[in-house]
Design a protein around this motif. Structure first.
Motif, short mmCIF file in Angstrom:
data_model
loop_
_atom_site.label_atom_id
_atom_site.label_comp_id
_atom_site.label_asym_id
_atom_site.label_seq_id
_atom_site.Cartn_x
_atom_site.Cartn_y
_atom_site.Cartn_z
N ALA A 1 0.83 -1.20 0.00
CA ALA A 1 0.00 0.00 0.00
C ALA A 1 0.87 1.25 0.00
CB ALA A 1 -0.93 -0.01 1.22
N ALA A 2 1.95 1.23 0.79
CA ALA A 2 2.86 2.37 0.83
C ALA A 2 3.53 2.58 -0.51
CB ALA A 2 3.91 2.17 1.92
N ALA A 3 3.90 1.47 -1.16
CA ALA A 3 4.55 1.56 -2.48
C ALA A 3 3.61 2.14 -3.52
CB ALA A 3 5.02 0.17 -2.92
N SER A 4 2.31 1.82 -3.42
CA SER A 4 1.35 2.34 -4.40
C SER A 4 1.22 3.86 -4.30
CB SER A 4 -0.02 1.68 -4.21
OG SER A 4 -0.66 2.13 -3.04
N ILE A 5 1.44 4.40 -3.11
CA ILE A 5 1.44 5.85 -2.92
C ILE A 5 2.78 6.44 -3.32
CG2 ILE A 5 1.24 7.73 -1.23
CD1 ILE A 5 -0.50 5.80 0.47
N GLY A 6 3.84 5.85 -2.81
CA GLY A 6 5.18 6.39 -2.99
C GLY A 6 5.69 6.35 -4.42
#
Length: 374
Positions: free
Chosen positions: A77-82
């Protein structure tokens, strides 16, 4: 660099700790420094691929996490934002200097499948030929653990091989390879040139060097092994140093240069895929005579050379070749399924049945020629 210097195809890998602030967010200052150096190379006429970490580190605070997440769903989920934030920042920096950036997200399975491997190579070549700067990262939003590279060091070496790069530049928060752990030994010395990855070098490689990133010296040495086997010069240095990329390309940077002292093998793309990217699905145990035929005489494997089989596989699969002592001889693409080979090997003495090529020597990579990494 003089105007008549050789133009190169360069892959630059940068780690998360070299792109983010101490709070774990994207550092515009660090991104701008890297972009400026890449623009300098582009202005000189070089082709550049950037393998950039940082998606998870850039996105986890926006997700509401106070520290880098440890669970796979939160990481993804963090990667999808970052990843979006990272690409937006890169695109703005490169566009302001007249260059277009593209995004390529890759998983290990993209390398395992030969057709996807070819498509990836073709896409990268078109982008480079059109003057685009491809920005590559592992697709952390969908990758499962068993198909992860684990770090972008290995990914960068594989990308360098797939595009026949001249040089791989690995940037991190370390100055290079030392003869001892500099955090524990005050008198540790930087090793400036390495011509061979010895057992001692591999044994001394530790774990991850940063709480932000995933790759330590061990992963970097594994990446270097892949690059050196492909005849690609590799540089390892500290991303924070002034002009590190510019100086690395012309051989004047402080860090470690890895270059094999043996001539490059110049494997064709199919043999590179077999050696470095495929996933062997079974084993063929061959006779002593068959090993001599393949390794010393460079001839194809015949059905009569099969002593035993392990595993289930179909025609076109990559399999391991094992000698009677249990040592791996190499890998190759098999022309028959395991069931067909069982029949052929049992009837290989029948003169009414022609001796087919089980593995064509042109689709075989020997361990004596190249250290196969699978």
């Amino acid at each position: 660099m003089t105007s008549n210097a050789k133009l190169q195809r360069i892959v630059i890998k940068i780690g998360s700790s070299s792109l983010t602030s101490r709070h774990g967010e994207i550092s515009h200052k660090k991104l701008e420094k890297l972009a400026d150096e890449i623009v300098h190379l582009k202005d000189l006429g070089h082709e550049v691929v950037l393998v950039s970490s940082g998606a998870i580190a850039a996105g986890y605070r926006k997700l509401g996490c106070l520290k880098r997440p440890s669970s796979l769903p939160e990481k993804q989920a963090a990667a999808s934002i970052g990843q979006g934030l990272l690409m937006e920042s890169y695109s703005k920096l490169f566009l302001s200097n007249g260059y277009v950036a593209s995004q390529i997200l890759i998983t290990r399975s993209d390398f395992l499948d030969e057709d996807r491997y070819k498509n990836m190579r073709n896409t990268l070549n078109v982008l480079l030929e059109r003057g685009i700067i491809p920005i590559v990262n592992e697709n952390d939003t969908v990758t499962i653990d068993r198909l992860k590279f684990g770090d972008n060091d290995t990914l960068s070496a594989k990308v360098a091989g797939i595009i026949d790069a001249d040089q791989l530049v690995i940037l991190s928060d370390i100055d290079g390879l030392y003869d001892a752990d500099p955090s524990k030994h005050l008198h540790a010395s930087l090793v400036e040139h390495v011509n061979e990855i010895t057992a001692e070098i591999e044994a001394s490689a530790g774990g991850s060097g940063s709480s932000v990133g995933t790759g330590g010296m061990k992963s970097k040495i594994e990446a270097v092994k892949i690059a050196m086997a492909s005849g690609i010069t590799t540089f390892l240095g500290n991303a924070s140093k002034k002009n590190i990329v510019k100086d690395a390309v012309i051989g004047k940077a402080r860090g470690t240069y890895f270059k094999a002292d043996t001539p490059a093998l110049h494997l064709n793309q199919r043999k590179k895929w077999i050696a470095f990217h495929s996933h062997p699905e079974g084993e063929i145990i061959i006779t002593k005579e068959a090993k001599i035929r393949m390794v010393e005489e460079h001839k194809s494997l015949l059905a009569s050379g099969i002593q035993d089989l392990n595993g289930q596989f179909e025609k076109g699969a990559v399999i391991r070749i094992i000698d009677t002592s249990g040592h791996e001889v190499g890998c190759g693409v098999v022309n028959y399924s395991n069931e067909d080979l069982l029949y052929l090997s049992k009837h290989s003495s029948d003169t009414r049945i022609s001796q087919p090529y089980v593995i064509d020597i042109n689709h075989f990579v020997c361990h004596l020629d190249v250290p196969i990494t699978v």
